[in-house]
Scaffold this active site. Sequence first.
Site, short mmCIF file in Angstrom:
data_model
loop_
_atom_site.label_atom_id
_atom_site.label_comp_id
_atom_site.label_asym_id
_atom_site.label_seq_id
_atom_site.Cartn_x
_atom_site.Cartn_y
_atom_site.Cartn_z
N ILE A 313 1.11 -1.21 0.05
CA ILE A 313 -0.05 -0.04 0.08
C ILE A 313 1.00 1.36 0.13
CG2 ILE A 313 -1.85 1.35 1.27
CD1 ILE A 313 -3.03 -1.36 2.36
N GLY A 314 0.62 1.99 -0.94
CA GLY A 314 1.51 3.30 -1.15
C GLY A 314 2.88 3.17 -1.78
N CYS A 319 1.91 6.43 -6.93
CA CYS A 319 1.08 6.33 -5.75
C CYS A 319 1.11 7.22 -4.94
CB CYS A 319 1.03 4.88 -5.19
SG CYS A 319 -0.24 4.61 -4.00
N GLY A 360 6.55 -0.90 -6.34
CA GLY A 360 7.72 -0.25 -5.56
C GLY A 360 9.11 -0.65 -5.94
N TRP A 406 0.43 6.40 -15.88
CA TRP A 406 -0.51 6.94 -14.82
C TRP A 406 -1.29 6.05 -14.00
CZ3 TRP A 406 -1.65 6.05 -20.34
CH2 TRP A 406 -2.65 5.51 -20.54
N ARG A 418 -11.56 0.83 -7.41
CA ARG A 418 -10.33 0.46 -6.89
C ARG A 418 -10.27 1.14 -5.27
NH1 ARG A 418 -4.64 1.55 -6.29
NH2 ARG A 418 -3.76 -0.79 -6.42
P1 RVP Z 1 4.91 0.20 -9.87
O1 RVP Z 1 5.35 -1.01 -10.05
O2 RVP Z 1 5.70 0.83 -8.73
O3 RVP Z 1 4.85 1.43 -10.75
O4 RVP Z 1 3.44 0.09 -8.78
C1 RVP Z 1 2.31 -0.56 -9.33
C2 RVP Z 1 1.25 -0.78 -8.38
O5 RVP Z 1 0.89 0.65 -7.98
C3 RVP Z 1 -0.11 -1.52 -8.95
O6 RVP Z 1 -0.03 -2.69 -8.97
C4 RVP Z 1 -1.03 -0.93 -7.89
O7 RVP Z 1 -1.10 -1.86 -6.67
C5 RVP Z 1 -0.32 0.71 -7.36
N1 RVP Z 1 -1.39 1.65 -8.10
C6 RVP Z 1 -1.89 1.40 -9.37
N2 RVP Z 1 -2.40 2.89 -9.29
C7 RVP Z 1 -1.98 3.41 -8.25
C8 RVP Z 1 -2.33 4.77 -7.99
O8 RVP Z 1 -3.03 5.58 -8.85
N3 RVP Z 1 -2.14 5.27 -6.87
N4 RVP Z 1 -1.39 2.60 -7.60
#
Ligand code: RVP
Length: 503
Positions: A313-314, A319, A360, A406, A418
């Site tokens: 989360i986060g 995000c 992350g 995005w 979501r």
């Molecule tokens: P990353 O791989 O670090 O780009 O992260 C992808 C993840 O971020 C997704 O699988 C989802 O859990 C989360 N996500 C997607 N959209 C958002 C947002 O708008 N906050 N977060």
Amino acid sequence: MATFFPGVSHTFSEYLLVPGYSSSECIPANVDLKAPLVKFRRGEEPAITLNTPMVSAIMQAVSGPRLAIALAQEGGMSFIYGSQTAEDEARMIREVKSYKAGVVVSDSNLTPDMTLAEVMRLKEQTHHSAMPVTENGAPHGKLLGIVTSRDYRPSRDPQDKLVREFMTPVEKVIVAPATVNLSEANDIIWENKLNQLPIVEEDGSLVGLVFRKDYDSHKSNPNELLDASKRYVVGAGINTRDYAERVPLLVEAGADALCIDSSEGYSEWQARTLAWIRENYGDSVKVGAGNVVDAEGFRFLADAGADFVKVGIGGGSICITREQKGIGRGQASALIDVCEARDQYFEETGVYVPVCSDGGIVYDYHMTLALAMGADFLMLGRYFARFDESPSERVTVNGSYMKEYWGEGSARARNWARYDLGGDKKLSFVEGVDSYVPYAGPLRDGVQSSLLKIRSTMCNCGALTLDELKEKARLTLVSATSLVEGGAHDVVLKETNQQVLFN
Ligand code: RVP
């Protein structure tokens, strides 16, 4: 009084792996990266095993059919995004399932009475130029002929010309019986210089088509992830609102697994969604849930019937949930806690519920760290968004190629479901941003280079399988000062762009 978690919450970059003994057997070519996708009982095999422990994020900018096919070819799996109508999502699933591997059920079928204009329209929709003509226009109807782009001239032929007038009739088409195997079909294709070979039953009804390009790609993808009918494996995102309408369409379309896509999964909404799926489909439909960041959340979803549990989360690159709401947990700490809970759950119940580390991951070594910390597989958004096959635009920014990326919680995606907590059907505030990521070429090159680094690091840890890595990995926290030591330091770089970012 509130509960305070002991210690600080850590992220991947704060850890390093300490090498262990590697025998001469420990070479990258001997490393097996297979990973369970869904839960299984002790001593049994999971219903789906990934050949590569990577899945693509349930996001508009990441998981469309093209990326799903490219990733399945490398042994991983996509979860097609759910922030679109259930019909459109099911259509994307069908596109992946009908893509290849052996006999493809044709989705572009004609009747003899259709016109050239209709043929052109269908071709534009499906991008398929070989169209079987069947008695009733159905994919398994009696085969009467075939139309390819060699059969008509759009600039010269009248738009109302009938298919029966320009198709190649079945008597002149080389076909093969349903008993043919892929290798025999390939021989027929080569001997007769064909692009596609219709497969027909004894009564003349069409089974499907074998394409020359499929056999070639089949040969060059030894790691590909296929279902029992040799179709690519693909998953689909769902939400906790419209599952009763959406799930049947996705299952019908052939989705191999579903995943509840939510920023926060420790909720009654998820338990209700899982219960509905179990009531209606028993264990035949595989469904992951999440996201959670601690042992309590994991146990809740495992008890509620999740086939796998997603952690994070986060921490996603796009995000801003932590900034907006102050919820979340450092991805490494969350993952370690949940993986411990998974192992304990396995001890107690004999059921192994795989854990997916979601979000992350910035550097390739983060992948190895996450797997060493206990993740069974990884969900990646930014990583896949950079490749040719992601659905987003490639643009030039300040002279460099970029891809757009995005968040699902951004004003652009507006994926309210979501973030839904049962209120109005709208996104009340944004939790994600709209951004660019550096373009990284074809998925295959990127994934193979990352996997090589994972394999090589696993060898340094003396591990030839992911289970061995989990057991043998030795990890250490690093100080902020030693992070500096990890990069090139105290030298003057000859070229300023030598530092390879995002890799
Ligand atoms: P990353 O791989 O670090 O780009 O992260 C992808 C993840 O971020 C997704 O699988 C989802 O859990 C989360 N996500 C997607 N959209 C958002 C947002 O708008 N906050 N977060």
